[in-house]
Design a protein around this motif. Structure first.
Motif, PDB file in Angstrom:
ATOM      1  N   ALA A 268     -18.697   0.145  -4.872  1.00  0.00           N
ATOM      2  CA  ALA A 268     -19.223   0.619  -6.147  1.00  0.00           C
ATOM      3  C   ALA A 268     -19.058   2.128  -6.300  1.00  0.00           C
ATOM      4  N   ASP A 269     -17.830   2.579  -6.488  1.00  0.00           N
ATOM      5  CA  ASP A 269     -17.622   3.977  -6.839  1.00  0.00           C
ATOM      6  C   ASP A 269     -17.620   4.076  -8.363  1.00  0.00           C
ATOM      7  N   PRO A 270     -17.655   5.267  -8.933  1.00  0.00           N
ATOM      8  CA  PRO A 270     -17.787   5.388 -10.389  1.00  0.00           C
ATOM      9  C   PRO A 270     -16.735   4.631 -11.197  1.00  0.00           C
ATOM     10  N   GLY A 271     -15.540   4.443 -10.653  1.00  0.00           N
ATOM     11  CA  GLY A 271     -14.500   3.752 -11.406  1.00  0.00           C
ATOM     12  C   GLY A 271     -14.494   2.252 -11.231  1.00  0.00           C
ATOM     13  N   ARG A 272     -15.311   1.721 -10.325  1.00  0.00           N
ATOM     14  CA  ARG A 272     -15.295   0.278 -10.038  1.00  0.00           C
ATOM     15  C   ARG A 272     -16.720  -0.246  -9.948  1.00  0.00           C
ATOM     16  N   ARG A 273     -17.343  -0.450 -11.094  1.00  0.00           N
ATOM     17  CA  ARG A 273     -18.717  -0.942 -11.072  1.00  0.00           C
ATOM     18  C   ARG A 273     -18.868  -2.290 -11.759  1.00  0.00           C
ATOM     19  N   VAL A 274     -17.783  -2.945 -12.043  1.00  0.00           N
ATOM     20  CA  VAL A 274     -17.840  -4.256 -12.667  1.00  0.00           C
ATOM     21  C   VAL A 274     -17.390  -5.264 -11.624  1.00  0.00           C
ATOM     22  N   PHE A 275     -18.138  -6.343 -11.510  1.00  0.00           N
ATOM     23  CA  PHE A 275     -17.827  -7.364 -10.527  1.00  0.00           C
ATOM     24  C   PHE A 275     -17.662  -8.701 -11.228  1.00  0.00           C
ATOM     25  N   ALA A 276     -16.879  -9.582 -10.630  1.00  0.00           N
ATOM     26  CA  ALA A 276     -16.643 -10.903 -11.191  1.00  0.00           C
ATOM     27  C   ALA A 276     -16.598 -11.912 -10.056  1.00  0.00           C
TER      28      ALA A 276
ATOM     29  N   ALA B  74      -8.681 -12.048 -13.906  1.00  0.00           N
ATOM     30  CA  ALA B  74      -7.678 -13.080 -14.190  1.00  0.00           C
ATOM     31  C   ALA B  74      -8.388 -14.406 -14.399  1.00  0.00           C
ATOM     32  N   ARG B  75      -7.967 -15.145 -15.388  1.00  0.00           N
ATOM     33  CA  ARG B  75      -8.589 -16.439 -15.680  1.00  0.00           C
ATOM     34  C   ARG B  75      -8.082 -17.489 -14.713  1.00  0.00           C
ATOM     35  N   VAL B  76      -8.977 -18.351 -14.310  1.00  0.00           N
ATOM     36  CA  VAL B  76      -8.630 -19.498 -13.482  1.00  0.00           C
ATOM     37  C   VAL B  76      -8.551 -20.675 -14.423  1.00  0.00           C
ATOM     38  N   THR B  77      -7.514 -21.507 -14.275  1.00  0.00           N
ATOM     39  CA  THR B  77      -7.306 -22.585 -15.237  1.00  0.00           C
ATOM     40  C   THR B  77      -8.438 -23.604 -15.248  1.00  0.00           C
ATOM     41  N   SER B  78      -9.066 -23.851 -14.084  1.00  0.00           N
ATOM     42  CA  SER B  78     -10.108 -24.872 -14.048  1.00  0.00           C
ATOM     43  C   SER B  78     -11.451 -24.349 -14.574  1.00  0.00           C
ATOM     44  N   SER B  79     -11.668 -23.049 -14.486  1.00  0.00           N
ATOM     45  CA  SER B  79     -12.923 -22.497 -14.999  1.00  0.00           C
ATOM     46  C   SER B  79     -12.749 -21.013 -15.252  1.00  0.00           C
ATOM     47  N   GLY B  80     -13.543 -20.498 -16.142  1.00  0.00           N
ATOM     48  CA  GLY B  80     -13.488 -19.064 -16.428  1.00  0.00           C
ATOM     49  C   GLY B  80     -14.267 -18.283 -15.379  1.00  0.00           C
ATOM     50  N   ALA B  81     -14.020 -16.992 -15.332  1.00  0.00           N
ATOM     51  CA  ALA B  81     -14.735 -16.126 -14.383  1.00  0.00           C
ATOM     52  C   ALA B  81     -15.986 -15.592 -15.045  1.00  0.00           C
ATOM     53  N   LEU B  82     -17.013 -15.439 -14.286  1.00  0.00           N
ATOM     54  CA  LEU B  82     -18.256 -14.891 -14.775  1.00  0.00           C
ATOM     55  C   LEU B  82     -18.302 -13.420 -14.390  1.00  0.00           C
ATOM     56  N   VAL B  83     -18.459 -12.556 -15.379  1.00  0.00           N
ATOM     57  CA  VAL B  83     -18.518 -11.127 -15.116  1.00  0.00           C
ATOM     58  C   VAL B  83     -19.987 -10.715 -15.067  1.00  0.00           C
ATOM     59  N   VAL B  84     -20.346 -10.037 -13.994  1.00  0.00           N
ATOM     60  CA  VAL B  84     -21.709  -9.557 -13.825  1.00  0.00           C
ATOM     61  C   VAL B  84     -21.651  -8.035 -13.827  1.00  0.00           C
ATOM     62  N   TRP B  85     -22.478  -7.390 -14.642  1.00  0.00           N
ATOM     63  CA  TRP B  85     -22.438  -5.937 -14.687  1.00  0.00           C
ATOM     64  C   TRP B  85     -23.841  -5.395 -14.837  1.00  0.00           C
ATOM     65  N   ARG B  86     -23.980  -4.166 -14.495  1.00  0.00           N
ATOM     66  CA  ARG B  86     -25.257  -3.484 -14.595  1.00  0.00           C
ATOM     67  C   ARG B  86     -24.994  -2.141 -15.272  1.00  0.00           C
ATOM     68  N   PRO B  87     -25.642  -1.863 -16.405  1.00  0.00           N
ATOM     69  CA  PRO B  87     -25.396  -0.585 -17.071  1.00  0.00           C
ATOM     70  C   PRO B  87     -25.835   0.584 -16.179  1.00  0.00           C
ATOM     71  N   GLN B  88     -25.088   1.664 -16.293  1.00  0.00           N
ATOM     72  CA  GLN B  88     -25.446   2.864 -15.533  1.00  0.00           C
ATOM     73  C   GLN B  88     -26.668   3.496 -16.158  1.00  0.00           C
ATOM     74  N   HIS B  89     -27.534   4.001 -15.295  1.00  0.00           N
ATOM     75  CA  HIS B  89     -28.706   4.733 -15.789  1.00  0.00           C
ATOM     76  C   HIS B  89     -28.285   6.167 -16.053  1.00  0.00           C
ATOM     77  N   ARG B  90     -28.623   6.667 -17.175  1.00  0.00           N
ATOM     78  CA  ARG B  90     -28.299   8.061 -17.504  1.00  0.00           C
ATOM     79  C   ARG B  90     -29.610   8.826 -17.587  1.00  0.00           C
ATOM     80  N   GLY B  91     -29.615   9.936 -16.923  1.00  0.00           N
ATOM     81  CA  GLY B  91     -30.804  10.739 -17.078  1.00  0.00           C
ATOM     82  C   GLY B  91     -31.364  11.258 -15.846  1.00  0.00           C
TER      83      GLY B  91
END
Length: 142
Positions: A100-108, A125-142
């Motif tokens: 989780a560096d600043p440029g890579r904070r999205v996971f699937a 990348a989409r998998v033909t049998s099922s889609g990927a679930l993207v999990v993300w967390r917004p950055q806290h600013r402040g």
């Protein structure tokens, strides 16, 4: 006291009689626990059981839970399974933190259900049998 390297801690080194003595148990008890899947030691080329320091620590914990806490063997097996799952999840959290560096904070979820990092602004990348679930967390600013 110096810590034991992980590799040495997990090395199958002790025959059943020595492991039983170190754990304060009878060798037949260790055989029973192996059959029940509570503690599964490594095997020597001749198929003899070889216990690691980790196995001996687990045997002691089984004995403590049984004698001091009154937990039956099925309950102990479940406790050990859950502790193992927690260890695996903690390792995965550490892996994710290291990624989780600043440029890579999205996971699937990858094709086999593993967690993969996805660069910001890209879709997995989409998998033909099922889609990927993207999990993300917004950055806290402040």
């Amino acid at each position: 006291m110096p810590s034991i390297p992980q590799q040495a801690y997990d090395a199958p080194a002790f025959v059943i009689s020595v492991a039983a003595e170190l754990a304060g148990m009878h060798p037949q008890t260790l055989r029973q626990y192996d059959r029940l899947g509570l503690v599964s030691p490594g095997r020597a080329p001749g198929r003899g059981r070889r216990y690691s320091l980790r196995d001996i620590a687990t045997l002691r914990e089984v004995q403590r839970l049984s004698q001091d806490e009154g937990v039956n063997l099925a309950g102990i097996k479940r406790i050990l399974e859950l502790e193992s799952q927690v260890e695996r999840l903690a390792e995965q959290v550490e892996l994710l933190r290291s990624m989780a560096d600043p440029g890579r904070r999205v996971f699937a979820a990858g094709p086999q259900g593993e967690v993969v990092a996805v660069p910001r602004g890209h879709r997995p990348a989409r998998v033909t049998s099922s889609g990927a679930l993207v999990v993300w967390r917004p950055q806290h600013r402040g």
